[in-house]
Design an enzyme around this catalytic site. Structure first.
Site, PDB file in Angstrom:
ATOM      1  N   ASP A  61       0.813  -1.211   0.000  1.00 53.54           N
ATOM      2  CA  ASP A  61       0.000   0.000   0.000  1.00 53.54           C
ATOM      3  C   ASP A  61       0.849   1.265   0.000  1.00 53.54           C
ATOM      4  O   ASP A  61       0.394   2.330  -0.373  1.00 53.54           O
ATOM      5  CB  ASP A  61      -0.940   0.018   1.223  1.00 53.54           C
ATOM      6  N   SER A  62       2.113   1.114   0.413  1.00 57.33           N
ATOM      7  CA  SER A  62       2.988   2.285   0.488  1.00 57.33           C
ATOM      8  C   SER A  62       3.824   2.436  -0.768  1.00 57.33           C
ATOM      9  O   SER A  62       4.788   3.201  -0.787  1.00 57.33           O
ATOM     10  CB  SER A  62       3.915   2.141   1.690  1.00 57.33           C
ATOM     11  N   GLU A  87      16.090  -5.455   9.026  1.00 54.78           N
ATOM     12  CA  GLU A  87      15.644  -4.131   9.473  1.00 54.78           C
ATOM     13  C   GLU A  87      16.779  -3.149   9.739  1.00 54.78           C
ATOM     14  O   GLU A  87      16.749  -2.378  10.689  1.00 54.78           O
ATOM     15  CB  GLU A  87      14.736  -4.260  10.700  1.00 54.78           C
ATOM     16  N   TYR A 142      -5.743  -6.812   9.010  1.00 58.07           N
ATOM     17  CA  TYR A 142      -5.334  -5.429   9.218  1.00 58.07           C
ATOM     18  C   TYR A 142      -6.348  -4.756  10.116  1.00 58.07           C
ATOM     19  O   TYR A 142      -7.548  -4.855   9.869  1.00 58.07           O
ATOM     20  CB  TYR A 142      -5.345  -4.735   7.857  1.00 58.07           C
TER      21      TYR A 142
END
Lengths: 744, 617
Positions: free
Chosen positions: B245-246, B310, B520
């Site tokens: 979505d980003s 990360e 979500y």
């Protein structure tokens, strides 16, 4: 009688006496969460279609709720847990047949029509037998809130609305036709509705005290009265002997389970699944008695119905439900319906098997008055919140490094469809123990003290009731004793039991008190001379014992309040010649706490090496009361000016201790391992020596006391042994007891 | 320096794309909110909510029902306007900690090729992600305890190698920066970091080095952002199909470093399925596999050490990724269900039959109703008449309850034949679960709204409404229970914390797998009239924590694709066991003994300190 004012308490009886029973029984009753009638033809099709599809996830269509008992049965029979169990038992052919038979025997058939019938019959009976039935408004408000209904206080018209003919006709229509027009249920609902209301219905478990058969009916009756969903009640299978009446109970939501079935995997699975399906779907609240059995002694019993509670809790641990709401209920009877039976049973006179003729005989009872009944709904216990704070406590207690070679399978890895008896992790098990203790404690906190309790306390002051002087008591003395027990000592009581209610005539009105005791307990008391209340002793050994036993029972209702503080006095009292040191006193105190671990329910089950935090509080309280005099080098002695008060307070506990000694003094009767058989052997031996004028002897013959005494032995075997216990008790009581014996 | 030349030669071999994101991000993007500066929701002169700009389908449109929804459902009010500050407060930005020997060394060796900045705005922009806490701080002036002291923009793999080498030499803390869309506090600088912190912004490493049309792979620099990647590949007739979505802002390197998941993973796969080869520069040098074979049995997969690291192990510089020819046909669709439970059952069946379309998402009732509030412009009489008829049909004839029904949005991709077949198949399954097709338009609307959701939070914040989302993955049998319980927990926790107005608590199932689904959650709360002295962000944190605890208790995972960052390290032990954390630690210790990549993500740090203290005691 005072205390139960109408602001806090709602009186069912006075309301019912003003209206018609039949109209009340036929009143409009509606489930606050589900609308059965809303099911249109289309939506029924929708449901059918849904249930036909076999998928791993079988969605529960909200419109199928509440399910009827047949649907519940088939849900259990079709459950994966049952399938799994039958497969593992390797008995597939028979498995399902057996399962069907079991579930058929177990299942309730709750329906509103039977409930109406029951409501009608029992409104007649209750109006006849009880003067008042009080229900605390706050408790009912809480339940209304859980169901998102408007609390009673804000609209007092809901429960007490005059039952009109038209509403009744409407209700009758509803009762007999399943597809009448839709009903506007929104009037009952507090607006606006938020997401929450569509998400889940509250999963409520009612946990009443169990003193009488009446308990089975009372709650259903109350639920009907207040238009809240009627619970499904776990009952023991013994009741099936009642035949038609068992069927009536069944139709009113009782389901019947065997007494013990731990080893029967199939039965266990069905039971487990049956309980869970109610909670998971949330269509019916559950009701069961956490004490496991009717307490014949009228004393709170240690929680035993662990299987049932564990099944319920497991639904939460597995997160099949988001929360579980426990509502402890204390049902206080001024006179217990079957107190005669209880007394006889305790003395080993066998209880008549539950049968119809027995119940017919019981109808004779219904001509008498049973005083008031007080039903107290405690504040709900939210299991989620309780478990969260429990976990926090545990974390603080010890940060034990987990053994990486001894893992426990977390809930998120356990399959949810399998019925496992040992799926509980250590902390879950500990929590379930703790929560059941909390429930029982909560029940105790709501005890109501009726005059009979005080009369019994006074009358049984001295353990021997041979002379007529011992057998009677002046009404004025009752007032004095009441003040000693419950007015002077309110402070100490607050520590242990912050709340109790006492039902007592306004301004100690002696005439009311006398009349009340005589009218309600006509089988126990008679009036002699002016103001003397005398026991109705007939001379028959067992009958006399039974009357005393009844008094003991009624006295029991308040003993948990005094137990711990009284141990201190008792320890000082038996050592009255010499001052007693702080350490010694504490040792004695803990000794008694452990000794009566099964006899009285404390705030928590006593553990080895416990250090009771309340000890100092109680001690300093008795000092401020001047009952105990501290001397230098921290020793304590009894203040002889208050000997009368002290011996009143300690009398029951001394009697219990002596009864224990009597039991322990029995020479090794048998090497029997089974506790219930062992109890019978002990009781037989002790009954032969029964002295109907000696309370200690009666106590020692009580099956319950014997059982508790023996369980104490088992529980302490690791740290103490019988001889040690006996030695200790002998040390404390023997000088006097030999003296007594000589006297006898 | 075996790999030094690689980046240079590759660059010359490919066309240079025109990157969307400029060097100084704040020139194009909001510094205190989501997305482009020119695109935002605002209340226009008619008192209705409008979306500005021209970049999106919704741009320039009015959403007439949205304000009503906001004000009635969330009890927001126009009077409670709480705008953001216009500029960052310079007083809040601390003086940078500068390591002068590093700076001189850098300037002498790299100064001419690698751009760098110590500008306040650059530093601020690189010191945060997009969680509510971070945005809240920015809107109030940008008071962060620690920010990067420098930002550098390498252009190639070799630039990165040189930077890392210098960092090791001078003991500098490096924090890689991709798209800056982290929602796990992964970009926040550790407050106790005393060394100079350099944020390595990969946005200039944005080239597709080459396309390999025989193997259908592409060698891509890690800084490329999703929309640029897809646009450039589309020019050549290809796509990766990875669409988180980003994707407008997030970068390839970020996807790899967080184990991202794309909307269309049913056809194309998640990032771990798409990556063929990955190169990362660690404090000890470059780590990569030496083969492009599609599957290899050579011990624990080194790619999987890199994926999900990360930013704690190194900087991902180049990735070889699978590409696919652009699909011939693309079709949206939607289904309405009578209730959420039927919807989940249908999705499960679709997954069971392995017939999922490229994307299938199930919205719960709250989001379904919210979706209605997001419709643009009041349509003409006829339209609303048709709408009403539809509504009547669904509620009255089909027996759907408006307060229970929910919807699924679908996206089919493939050849025209495939799409048509798949579409019919899915609708047939849906019918068994009482689902009704609800048209292509609704599906399309649903997917375009995906990019709007993040913008919505900013207007919420303008009117004292906070919002956040979080995700999890969970086995199928627990999906319904988890959704219900977590939603309920959010509501009860808000009540407990003294939030006066009931929050908007909603969820959607966004991905289906063979053995479970991704869920979500959205949580929107009006913090007006909260308990005296209550700090909304703190309350919000407590609620989020309770919700996450509830997710874990329900058998949900700690994260499906957002990652752990610093926001969830307290649960990592519970999630992967003590030994799991130990394994991660030992990898970290080997590859980065001096903690050059000191973002402190993933592995809880405090624990070590505790243990150390205990040992001392």
């Amino acid at each position: 009688m005072s205390v139960f004012n109408s602001l806090e308490y709602d009186d069912l009886i006075s309301r019912h006496r003003q209206s018609s029973d039949i109209l009340w029984a036929l009143k409009y009753w509606h489930h606050p969460l589900f609308d059965i009638k809303e099911q249109s033809i289309k939506s029924t099709k929708l449901i059918n279609k849904n249930t036909q599809i076999s998928s791993i996830i079988t969605p529960v269509h909200y419109k199928t709720l509440p399910r009827n008992s047949e649907q519940i049965k088939s849900d259990v029979l079709n459950s994966l847990a049952l399938k799994y169990t039958i497969e593992t038992l390797d008995n597939e052919a028979n498995g399902y047949e057996q399962a069907k038979a079991i579930i058929h025997e177990m299942s309730h058939r709750l329906n509103i029509r039977s409930a109406r019938f029951l409501a009608f019959v029992f409104s007649k009976i209750f109006n006849q037998v009880y003067e008042n039935i009080y229900i605390n408004r706050r408790g009912m408000d809480n339940i209304y809130q859980l169901y998102s209904l408007t609390p009673i206080n804000t609209s007092p018209t809901i429960p007490s609305s005059p039952i009109t003919i038209s509403s009744t006709l409407f209700a009758i229509l509803n009762t007999f036709s399943r597809s009448s027009s839709s009903i506007n249920s929104d009037t009952n609902l507090s607006s606006p509705l938020t997401t929450k209301h569509y998400l889940t219905s509250p999963r409520i478990i009612y946990l009443p005290t169990h003193r009488s058969y009446m308990d089975f009916i009372v709650l259903t009756y109350v639920c009907f009265e207040y238009n809240i969903p009627m619970p499904c009640i776990a009952a023991a299978q013994d009741f099936l002997g009642l035949g038609l009446l068992a069927n009536l109970l069944r139709n009113c939501g009782a389901f019947f389970i065997r007494r013990s079935f731990r080893s029967d995997q199939l039965y266990w699975t069905i039971f487990d699944e049956y309980v869970k399906t109610h909670l998971v779907h949330g269509d019916y609240p559950l009701e069961f008695f956490i004490e496991g059995a009717r307490s014949r002694t009228l004393k709170t019993l240690l929680p035993v119905r662990q299987g049932m509670l564990k099944s319920c809790l497991e639904c939460y641990f597995r997160r099949q439900i988001d929360n579980l709401i426990l509502i402890p209920i204390t049902i206080n009877y001024e006179k217990v319906l079957e107190d005669n039976l209880h007394a006889n049973e305790l003395l080993g006179i066998p209880k008549p098997k539950e049968s119809k003729s027995g119940l017919l005989k019981a109808t004779q009872i219904l001509k008498k008055s049973f005083g008031t009944m007080n039903i107290h709904f405690s504040d709900p216990i939210y299991v989620h919140d309780a478990y969260e704070s429990f976990k926090k406590q545990e974390e603080n207690k010890s940060n034990n490094h987990s053994d990486t070679f001894n893992r426990s399978v977390p809930r998120s890895l356990q399959p949810r469809f399998i019925c496992q008896q040992d799926a509980f992790t250590v902390s879950e098990q500990k929590f379930s123990d703790e929560i059941s203790y909390r429930v029982v404690n909560e029940q105790q906190r709501r005890t109501v003290i009726y005059p009979i309790t005080i009369a019994a306390y006074s009358l049984l002051k001295s353990p021997i009731v041979t002379t007529s002087k011992d057998r009677s008591i002046l009404i004025e003395q009752l007032v004095i004793d009441k003040n000693i027990l419950f007015t002077e000592n309110t402070n100490i009581l607050e520590h242990f039991s912050s709340q109790y209610q006492i039902s007592w005539p306004v301004e100690n009105d002696k005439i009311i008190l006398k009349d009340r005791l005589l009218s309600i307990y006509s089988d126990v008391f008679e009036m002699t001379r002016n103001n003397f209340l005398t026991l109705k002793m007939s001379g028959d050994r067992l009958a006399d014992a039974s009357i005393l036993m009844k008094l003991i029972m009624y006295r029991n209702t308040c003993l948990h309040i005094f137990a711990k503080p009284a141990y201190i006095l008792l320890a000082c009292q038996v050592n009255s010649q010499f001052p007693i040191s702080y350490e010694q006193l504490k040792t004695y105190y803990h000794f008694f706490v452990h000794l009566f671990a099964y006899e009285f329910v404390y705030d928590q089950f006593p553990m080895d090496n416990m250090n009771d935090i309340y000890f100092d509080k109680y001690l300093s309280y008795w000092i401020t009361m001047n009952y105990l005099i501290p001397s230098d080098n921290s020793t304590y002695q009894i203040n002889s000016n208050f000997l009368q008060q002290i011996s009143l307070i300690t009398s029951p506990f001394e009697q219990y201790a002596r009864a224990y000694l009597l039991i322990y003094e029995q020479e090794n009767l048998s090497s029997e391992k089974n506790l219930s058989i062992l109890i019978k052997i002990y009781q037989k031996a002790l009954l032969t020596k029964l002295d109907p004028n000696n309370i200690i002897s009666i106590l020692a013959s009580s099956s319950n006391v014997i059982s508790n005494a023996l369980r104490t032995l088992n529980f302490t075997t690791k740290s103490k042994i019988l001889s040690e216990l006996r030695h200790m008790l002998t040390k404390i009581f023997q000088p006097k007891s030999t003296h007594l014996r000589a006297k006898l | 320096m075996a790999t030094e030349g690689k980046g240079d030669t590759a660059t010359t071999a490919t066309t240079t794309s025109s990157p969307t994101i400029p060097l100084h991000r704040q020139e194009l993007l909001k510094w205190q909110g989501w997305g482009y500066r020119d695109s935002r929701f605002f209340i226009n002169s008619n008192g209705l909510i409008e979306f500005s700009g021209s970049r999106y389908l919704l741009s320039g449109h009015v959403l007439p029902r949205l304000k009503d929804w906001m004000f009635s459902k969330l009890n927001a009010s126009i009077d409670n306007y709480s705008p953001s500050v216009q500029e960052p407060n310079p007083d809040y930005i601390q003086e940078p900690i500068l390591n002068n020997s590093f700076i001189t060394d850098f300037q002498s060796t790299l100064g001419s090729t690698v751009q760098y900045s110590a500008d306040m705005n650059d530093r601020l922009f690189h010191g945060h992600g997009h969680t509510l806490e971070e945005i809240w701080k920015l809107r109030n002036g940008g008071k962060f305890e620690r920010l990067p002291d420098w930002v550098v923009w390498p252009r190639s793999h070799s630039d990165v190698e040189k930077i890392v080498r210098l960092a090791v030499k001078h003991n500098i803390c490096l924090i890689p920066f991709g798209g800056g869309t982290s929602v796990t506090w992964a970009l926040l600088c550790p407050t106790n970091e005393k060394r100079m912190i350099v944020s390595v912004d990969t946005s200039q490493m944005n080239k597709i080095l080459y396309l390999d049309e025989k193997n259908l792979t592409a060698r891509i620099q890690s800084g490329i952002i999703g929309q640029d990647l897809e646009r450039e590949l589309a020019k050549k007739g290809y796509c990766t199909g990875h669409e988180p979505d980003s994707m407008e802002f997030s970068s390839l390197g970020g996807w790899v470093a967080t184990r991202a998941s794309g909307m269309k993973k049913n056809v194309y796969g998640n990032i771990e399925d798409l990556v063929v080869h990955v190169t990362m520069v660690t404090a000890k040098g470059t780590i990569e596999k030496s083969c492009l074979g599609p599957r290899q049995s050579i011990g624990p997969d080194i790619n999987h050490v890199i994926m999900g690291s990360e930013g704690t192990l190194g900087i991902v510089t180049e990735v070889t990724m699978k590409i696919r020819p652009l699909p011939a046909s693309k079709k949206y669709g939607s289904i309405v269900f009578p209730d959420f439970e039927s919807g989940v059952a249908c999705l499960r069946e679709v997954a069971r039959l392995r017939s999922a379309p490229a994307s299938i998402r199930l919205l719960d009732n709250e989001q379904f109703l919210f979706g209605q509030a997001l419709s643009t412009d009041n349509k003409g009489m006829l339209h609303s008449l048709v709408d009403n008829m539809k509504k009547l049909y669904i509620t009255k004839i089909k027996g759907f309850d408006i307060n229970r029904m929910c919807a699924a949005t679908l996206l089919f991709e493939g050849t025209t034949n495939e799409v048509n077949q798949r579409e019919k198949f899915v609708y047939d399954i849906a019918q068994k679960y009482n689902g009704m097709p609800a048209g292509e338009e609704n599906g399309l609307k649903g997917y375009t709204l995906t990019f709007m959701i993040a913008y919505l939070r900013d207007i919420g914040l303008d009117y004292r409404i906070v919002a956040e989302s979080f995700e999890t993955s969970v086995p199928w049998d627990r999906v319904i229970d988890l959704c219900r319980n977590v939603k309920k927990r959010i509501i009860t926790e808000c009540e407990k914390q003294g939030v006066k107005h009931p929050p908007f608590s909603s969820c959607r199932v966004t991905q289906t797998y063979d053995a479970g689904a991704c869920v979500y959650f959205y949580f929107v709360m009006n913090y007006n009239d909260i308990r005296q002295g209550g700090d909304p962000v703190h309350i919000y944190e407590l609620v989020e924590e309770a919700a996450r605890d509830e997710v874990l208790a329900n058998g949900g995972s700690l994260s499906h694709h957002h990652g752990v960052g610093k926001i969830r390290t307290k649960w990592i032990k519970q999630a992967v066991s003590d030994l799991g954390v130990g394994t991660m630690k030992s990898i970290k210790e080997y590859l980065d003994p001096d903690n050059i990549f000191g973002s402190n993500n993933l592995i809880p740090e405090s624990d070590e300190v505790n243990e150390h203290l205990k040992a001392k005691l």
